[in-house]
Write a protein that holds these residues in place. Sequence first.
Motif, PDB file in Angstrom:
ATOM      1  N   ASN A 166       0.831  -1.217   0.000  1.00 16.81           N
ATOM      2  CA  ASN A 166       0.000   0.000   0.000  1.00 16.81           C
ATOM      3  C   ASN A 166       0.860   1.259   0.000  1.00 16.81           C
ATOM      4  O   ASN A 166       0.568   2.230  -0.717  1.00 16.81           O
ATOM      5  N   LYS A 167       1.910   1.240   0.812  1.00 16.48           N
ATOM      6  CA  LYS A 167       2.789   2.413   0.882  1.00 16.48           C
ATOM      7  C   LYS A 167       3.530   2.604  -0.425  1.00 16.48           C
ATOM      8  O   LYS A 167       3.710   3.741  -0.889  1.00 16.48           O
ATOM      9  N   GLY A 168       3.956   1.513  -1.027  1.00 16.35           N
ATOM     10  CA  GLY A 168       4.642   1.613  -2.311  1.00 16.35           C
ATOM     11  C   GLY A 168       3.745   2.168  -3.405  1.00 16.35           C
ATOM     12  O   GLY A 168       4.181   2.976  -4.231  1.00 16.35           O
ATOM     13  N   LEU A 169       2.485   1.749  -3.420  1.00 10.97           N
ATOM     14  CA  LEU A 169       1.532   2.282  -4.396  1.00 10.97           C
ATOM     15  C   LEU A 169       1.278   3.763  -4.160  1.00 10.97           C
ATOM     16  O   LEU A 169       1.185   4.563  -5.099  1.00 10.97           O
TER      17      LEU A 169
ATOM     18  N   ASN B  39       0.707   7.684  -9.894  1.00 13.81           N
ATOM     19  CA  ASN B  39       0.073   9.003  -9.929  1.00 13.81           C
ATOM     20  C   ASN B  39      -0.076   9.502 -11.365  1.00 13.81           C
ATOM     21  O   ASN B  39      -1.076  10.146 -11.713  1.00 13.81           O
ATOM     22  N   TYR B  40       0.919   9.189 -12.208  1.00 17.87           N
ATOM     23  CA  TYR B  40       0.832   9.580 -13.619  1.00 17.87           C
ATOM     24  C   TYR B  40      -0.300   8.842 -14.311  1.00 17.87           C
ATOM     25  O   TYR B  40      -1.089   9.436 -15.058  1.00 17.87           O
ATOM     26  N   GLU B  41      -0.400   7.539 -14.092  1.00 16.61           N
ATOM     27  CA  GLU B  41      -1.457   6.756 -14.722  1.00 16.61           C
ATOM     28  C   GLU B  41      -2.838   7.188 -14.225  1.00 16.61           C
ATOM     29  O   GLU B  41      -3.816   7.121 -14.964  1.00 16.61           O
ATOM     30  N   LYS B  42      -2.899   7.636 -12.978  1.00 16.59           N
ATOM     31  CA  LYS B  42      -4.172   8.079 -12.422  1.00 16.59           C
ATOM     32  C   LYS B  42      -4.710   9.298 -13.185  1.00 16.59           C
ATOM     33  O   LYS B  42      -5.923   9.473 -13.323  1.00 16.59           O
ATOM     34  N   GLN B  43      -3.819  10.135 -13.683  1.00 18.52           N
ATOM     35  CA  GLN B  43      -4.257  11.318 -14.431  1.00 18.52           C
ATOM     36  C   GLN B  43      -4.931  10.926 -15.746  1.00 18.52           C
ATOM     37  O   GLN B  43      -5.803  11.649 -16.240  1.00 18.52           O
ATOM     38  N   LYS B  44      -4.527   9.792 -16.321  1.00 13.83           N
ATOM     39  CA  LYS B  44      -5.198   9.315 -17.530  1.00 13.83           C
ATOM     40  C   LYS B  44      -6.660   8.987 -17.246  1.00 13.83           C
ATOM     41  O   LYS B  44      -7.539   9.253 -18.074  1.00 13.83           O
ATOM     42  N   VAL B  45      -6.906   8.418 -16.091  1.00 13.81           N
ATOM     43  CA  VAL B  45      -8.289   8.118 -15.705  1.00 13.81           C
ATOM     44  C   VAL B  45      -9.074   9.411 -15.538  1.00 13.81           C
ATOM     45  O   VAL B  45     -10.231   9.522 -15.981  1.00 13.81           O
ATOM     46  N   ARG B  46      -8.467  10.389 -14.913  1.00 17.11           N
ATOM     47  CA  ARG B  46      -9.149  11.671 -14.713  1.00 17.11           C
ATOM     48  C   ARG B  46      -9.443  12.351 -16.042  1.00 17.11           C
ATOM     49  O   ARG B  46     -10.505  12.963 -16.218  1.00 17.11           O
ATOM     50  N   LEU B  47      -8.526  12.243 -16.999  1.00 14.92           N
ATOM     51  CA  LEU B  47      -8.768  12.820 -18.317  1.00 14.92           C
ATOM     52  C   LEU B  47      -9.927  12.112 -19.013  1.00 14.92           C
ATOM     53  O   LEU B  47     -10.758  12.759 -19.667  1.00 14.92           O
ATOM     54  N   ALA B  48      -9.973  10.784 -18.884  1.00 14.79           N
ATOM     55  CA  ALA B  48     -11.076  10.035 -19.496  1.00 14.79           C
ATOM     56  C   ALA B  48     -12.405  10.403 -18.855  1.00 14.79           C
ATOM     57  O   ALA B  48     -13.429  10.538 -19.537  1.00 14.79           O
TER      58      ALA B  48
ATOM     59  N   GLN C 160      -7.248  -0.178 -17.250  1.00 13.39           N
ATOM     60  CA  GLN C 160      -5.820  -0.109 -17.534  1.00 13.39           C
ATOM     61  C   GLN C 160      -5.044   0.389 -16.318  1.00 13.39           C
ATOM     62  O   GLN C 160      -3.933  -0.062 -16.040  1.00 13.39           O
ATOM     63  N   PHE C 161      -5.640   1.319 -15.597  1.00 16.88           N
ATOM     64  CA  PHE C 161      -5.020   1.807 -14.364  1.00 16.88           C
ATOM     65  C   PHE C 161      -4.938   0.681 -13.333  1.00 16.88           C
ATOM     66  O   PHE C 161      -3.930   0.534 -12.625  1.00 16.88           O
ATOM     67  N   LYS C 162      -5.971  -0.119 -13.263  1.00 18.89           N
ATOM     68  CA  LYS C 162      -5.970  -1.267 -12.358  1.00 18.89           C
ATOM     69  C   LYS C 162      -4.858  -2.244 -12.734  1.00 18.89           C
ATOM     70  O   LYS C 162      -4.195  -2.820 -11.849  1.00 18.89           O
ATOM     71  N   LYS C 163      -4.627  -2.438 -14.026  1.00 20.95           N
ATOM     72  CA  LYS C 163      -3.539  -3.313 -14.473  1.00 20.95           C
ATOM     73  C   LYS C 163      -2.181  -2.766 -14.030  1.00 20.95           C
ATOM     74  O   LYS C 163      -1.314  -3.528 -13.571  1.00 20.95           O
ATOM     75  N   GLN C 164      -1.981  -1.463 -14.172  1.00 23.68           N
ATOM     76  CA  GLN C 164      -0.717  -0.866 -13.756  1.00 23.68           C
ATOM     77  C   GLN C 164      -0.480  -1.074 -12.256  1.00 23.68           C
ATOM     78  O   GLN C 164       0.642  -1.378 -11.828  1.00 23.68           O
TER      79      GLN C 164
END
Length: 474
Positions: free
Chosen positions: A46-49, A56-65, A155-159
């Motif tokens: 959890n701490k590593g995530l 955090n970068y991949e999370k922004q892709k979700v926000r853009l979608a 895709q974010f879940k996969k990352q």
Amino acid sequence: MMMNNKSQIYRIIVATVLLLALGVGIPLSSWAQQDTVEVSLQEFINKGLENSEKINYEKQKVRLAENKVKQARSQRILPKLELSTQHGIVPGVESDVPGLAKDEYYLDPDLENDWQDWGIFTRAEINAVQPLFSWGALKNAVNAARSAAVAAQKQFKKQKADLRLRLFDLYQSYLLTSEIVRLLDDAEDKIADIEKQIKKKQSEKNSDFDDSDEFKFEIYKSEFEIRAAEVRQNAATTQRIWNYVLQADSGTVYMPDTYFLDPSSQKIKEIAFYRSKAMSSRAEINAAEAGIEAAEYGLQALKQKNYPALFLGLTASYANTPNRPRQSNPFIINNSNYATATFGVGIRQNLNFLSMKNDLEKGRVQKKQAKYLKEAAVEGIVLEINEAYKEASLSRIKVDKTDKALVAGKKWLRQEQLDYDFGTGETKDLIDALKKELELRVRLKREIFQLNTNMAELYRKSGLPITKIMTEEE
């Protein structure tokens, strides 16, 4: 006495050789001056995530979608609503026609600007368009954006799942190094004891000490010290990686909340179980399915955009200049003083048929591409599970067989020690037993580490939580 020294020397040599195979370790003695914080496997992941910039970068892709979904929804209510204003200073007007009212100045052909009279000009215009009927194009556009957002989330879940697996391996590596450190410490103590015995033997008179034993010991001692230095350097690197992952300060050292590398308690089920779980749980498949839905909705939206669309339009404009008269004739408009508003129903039709045809063809290709992507994902997952299942099954067998071999090795060593103590055993047999017992100890730890990582890989490929492999069998 000489034979006993030789056996002890070989004991250290064997331990050294076995330790060379694992160039990792943890300098536990260097932690005395620092605060240690124990973390569980789940806490470490959890701490590593939480600290991962890639996540955090991949999370922004979700926000853009998700933002695109909001944009598509906003097109249903007043997609065009504009307000524009103009401001300036303009002169007034004057007429030389006697008795001409100001609201009739337009009748004077010789009307002139009054450069002595200045006023503030203000104009505001509003334009709005509201779709009334578009054959469902707007609805399908919203659905396409929503499905694309779901695909981005998967895709974010996969990352995150991939990073969890890497963090799990790092946690297991730390446990493995802890086990190797204990072997390293034991070997160093034995080296020191043997060195004292050799010096004592050399100082004795009438000693039958063989000088070749000393030379062998010095050679392996130097080699051991080199490898021990490598072990500690690798250990420091491991600790730095942990500190980086957990963002530890200089006065804090993180370490696992367990001190032993235990094998996974989960039994390996039939391969059909993992395939079934993967088909329903793998984020890649879910993302591909969402992509197919997005392509289907997008294609329908393109088709519907080719039909005539019905919309309601509204335009309102207002201008005011205090030093200029407002004209009362509805057919005469004074651009500096007026108020007007119009609204009505219109039809919009795209007449670029070649462009529309190309857009539809592009939509069909994207739909096929999405379907092929899912099929490719399924094929890849099946192959991955077959490989991971093979490796995990083989690792389980290796752990079980190595453990049984270690039990036999310990019995053999005890028997050889008893025979040697009673004077009936051979030095060679004792050395062979020592070598095999130490070799099996190290091999067992390595096989346990490989089992845990292979099980985690199998669970990851099956879409199952990897932390479950270290829990009790249900």
